[in-house]
Design an enzyme around this catalytic site. Structure first.
Site, PDB file in Angstrom:
ATOM      1  N   ASN A 129     -15.337 -14.600  46.982  1.00 28.12           N
ATOM      2  CA  ASN A 129     -16.242 -14.848  48.409  1.00 28.12           C
ATOM      3  C   ASN A 129     -14.631 -14.427  49.038  1.00 28.12           C
ATOM      4  O   ASN A 129     -14.298 -15.710  48.921  1.00 28.12           O
ATOM      5  CB  ASN A 129     -16.835 -15.649  48.477  1.00 28.12           C
ATOM      6  N   CYS A 141     -19.764 -22.728  55.167  1.00 27.79           N
ATOM      7  CA  CYS A 141     -19.346 -21.701  54.172  1.00 27.79           C
ATOM      8  C   CYS A 141     -18.472 -22.558  53.666  1.00 27.79           C
ATOM      9  O   CYS A 141     -17.298 -22.890  53.644  1.00 27.79           O
ATOM     10  CB  CYS A 141     -18.440 -20.694  54.781  1.00 27.79           C
ATOM     11  N   GLY A 142     -19.048 -23.014  52.543  1.00 32.24           N
ATOM     12  CA  GLY A 142     -18.478 -23.591  50.986  1.00 32.24           C
ATOM     13  C   GLY A 142     -17.424 -23.363  50.812  1.00 32.24           C
ATOM     14  O   GLY A 142     -16.292 -23.527  50.599  1.00 32.24           O
ATOM     15  N   ASN A 143     -17.122 -22.062  49.862  1.00 30.13           N
ATOM     16  CA  ASN A 143     -16.448 -21.619  49.567  1.00 30.13           C
ATOM     17  C   ASN A 143     -15.276 -21.484  50.419  1.00 30.13           C
ATOM     18  O   ASN A 143     -14.220 -22.062  50.245  1.00 30.13           O
ATOM     19  CB  ASN A 143     -16.214 -20.178  48.992  1.00 30.13           C
ATOM     20  N   ASN A 152     -26.109 -24.236  57.393  1.00 19.09           N
ATOM     21  CA  ASN A 152     -26.749 -22.618  57.588  1.00 19.09           C
ATOM     22  C   ASN A 152     -27.859 -22.758  56.774  1.00 19.09           C
ATOM     23  O   ASN A 152     -28.550 -23.228  55.966  1.00 19.09           O
ATOM     24  CB  ASN A 152     -25.835 -21.845  57.185  1.00 19.09           C
ATOM     25  N   HIS A 164     -30.752 -20.862  54.886  1.00 18.42           N
ATOM     26  CA  HIS A 164     -31.173 -20.471  52.774  1.00 18.42           C
ATOM     27  C   HIS A 164     -32.785 -20.933  52.446  1.00 18.42           C
ATOM     28  O   HIS A 164     -33.316 -21.628  52.264  1.00 18.42           O
ATOM     29  CB  HIS A 164     -30.041 -21.283  51.394  1.00 18.42           C
ATOM     30  N   ASN A 203     -29.836 -16.700  55.034  1.00 17.41           N
ATOM     31  CA  ASN A 203     -29.009 -15.972  53.181  1.00 17.41           C
ATOM     32  C   ASN A 203     -30.020 -16.444  52.351  1.00 17.41           C
ATOM     33  O   ASN A 203     -30.374 -17.883  52.316  1.00 17.41           O
ATOM     34  CB  ASN A 203     -27.949 -17.046  52.990  1.00 17.41           C
ATOM     35  N   GLU A 240     -26.080 -12.280  51.783  1.00 20.77           N
ATOM     36  CA  GLU A 240     -25.235 -13.732  52.662  1.00 20.77           C
ATOM     37  C   GLU A 240     -25.925 -12.772  54.556  1.00 20.77           C
ATOM     38  O   GLU A 240     -25.913 -11.851  53.977  1.00 20.77           O
ATOM     39  CB  GLU A 240     -24.027 -14.121  52.743  1.00 20.77           C
ATOM     40  N   ARG A 241     -26.498 -13.452  54.946  1.00 19.09           N
ATOM     41  CA  ARG A 241     -26.573 -13.520  56.026  1.00 19.09           C
ATOM     42  C   ARG A 241     -25.729 -13.061  56.384  1.00 19.09           C
ATOM     43  O   ARG A 241     -24.746 -13.656  56.546  1.00 19.09           O
ATOM     44  CB  ARG A 241     -27.277 -13.981  56.916  1.00 19.09           C
ATOM     45  N   CYS A 296     -21.188 -17.581  46.486  1.00 14.85           N
ATOM     46  CA  CYS A 296     -21.589 -18.773  47.934  1.00 14.85           C
ATOM     47  C   CYS A 296     -21.396 -19.817  47.398  1.00 14.85           C
ATOM     48  O   CYS A 296     -22.939 -20.185  46.692  1.00 14.85           O
ATOM     49  CB  CYS A 296     -22.814 -17.942  48.144  1.00 14.85           C
ATOM     50  N   GLY A 297     -21.239 -20.906  47.967  1.00  9.98           N
ATOM     51  CA  GLY A 297     -21.162 -22.392  48.090  1.00  9.98           C
ATOM     52  C   GLY A 297     -21.937 -22.870  48.329  1.00  9.98           C
ATOM     53  O   GLY A 297     -22.647 -23.935  47.864  1.00  9.98           O
ATOM     54  N   GLY A 321     -24.708 -21.939  49.231  1.00  8.42           N
ATOM     55  CA  GLY A 321     -25.861 -21.803  48.616  1.00  8.42           C
ATOM     56  C   GLY A 321     -26.692 -22.135  47.004  1.00  8.42           C
ATOM     57  O   GLY A 321     -27.293 -21.748  46.658  1.00  8.42           O
TER      58      GLY A 321
END
Ligand SMILES: N[C@@H](CCC[C@H](N)C(=O)O)C(=O)O
Length: 274
Positions: free
Chosen positions: A13, A75-77, A152, A154, A185, A203-204, A212-213, A215
């Site tokens: 990602n 955004c996790g990643n 965000n 999900h 997402n 992903e949105r 997706c972290g 996610g």
């Protein structure tokens, strides 16, 4: 105007990171979308902007943008990547990131291996957000998905005993389903055991990504709520695996996984819309 950037990724990602802590570069949504384009720009799933922190205890303020220029609270990643970038720049082992979703504490477990405390999930219909009052554990959409926010929105579909579904078929329409006023997402998960699941995410604002972290966090939260997995669960995605723990003691979700720098470059912003 030649501007430096970092190209980083978490399990594939991928991100462009620009550092605006000392100078602003006029990064409008249109410019971010053009720079994120894989054919005419640098190319990335998300565009990450660093600013000076304005909250006590934070090392940096981080803003996340999707490839279409829209902003995301989380955004996790990319959070793991920013923590590792601060380490490369001489920062400590426990950086704190200020984000639109609040302060995120990170821990450098080893160079390129990071744990981020993503905070508690938000499970109310207004938190996701949904368009009207509905139990977030069972949305009235074919496939009986669940919803959660990790900063965000999900939505998670649990695919019983099916081969991997291609999120590109159903993802675009579900991202913009009328139940999601801020889009969503869309995760497609398959339970492998009490301690592991397989996940693909549309992903949105970016489309299908390799990982997706946030996610992965939302999926484990929804799988625990449905009684499908234990609170610590490995999430296998196309780009690799994350370990997610939804801690009972304080409701926080911890995400552990790699963060990598692909290359460092410069770009002439004059060629891009302002
Ligand atoms: N790749 C991300 C999530 C990025 C933001 C998302 N597309 C949104 O708009 O909410 C991650 O690793 O969490």
């Amino acid at each position: 105007m030649m501007i430096p950037f970092y190209k980083m990724h978490g399990l594939g990602n991928d991100f462009v990171v620009m550092d605006e802590r000392t100078e602003r570069f006029g990064l409008t949504p249109a410019r971010i979308a053009a720079l994120s384009d894989r054919h005419r720009g640098i190319g990335c799933d998300q565009f990450v902007v660093l600013r000076p922190a304005c909250q006590a205890g934070a090392d940096v303020f981080v803003r996340f943008f999707n490839a279409d220029g829209s902003e995301s609270g989380a955004c996790g990643n990319a959070s793991r990547c920013v923590a590792d970038l601060l380490r490369q720049q001489g920062g400590g082992a426990s950086p704190v990131l200020q984000t639109q979703a609040g302060l995120l504490s990170a821990r450098i477990d080893a160079p390129g291996e990071v744990t981020v405390d993503m905070g508690p999930p938000a499970l109310g219909w207004r938190d996701v957000p949904l368009a009207r009052e509905i139990d977030t554990l069972h949305l009235p959409i074919d496939g009986d998905p669940a919803a959660a926010s990790m900063g965000n929105p999900h939505v998670t579909f649990f695919m019983a005993d099916q081969p991997d579904l291609d999120p590109r078929a159903a993802g675009p329409a579900l991202e913009r389903h009328p139940l999601f006023p801020e889009r969503a997402n869309v995760g497609f998960a398959r339970i492998l055991s009490r301690a592991s699941l397989r996940l693909r995410v549309w992903e949105r604002g970016s489309g299908l990504t390799l990982a997706c972290g946030s996610g992965a966090c939302a999926t484990v939260v929804n799988a625990v709520r449905r009684g499908l997995v234990d609170r610590t669960c490995r999430v296998d995605m196309d780009g690799g695996s994350l370990t997610i723990t939804w801690r009972a003691a304080d409701d926080h979700v911890l995400m552990t996984g790699p963060a990598a720098t692909s290359f460092v470059g410069t770009v002439d912003l004059d060629g891009y819309p302002s």
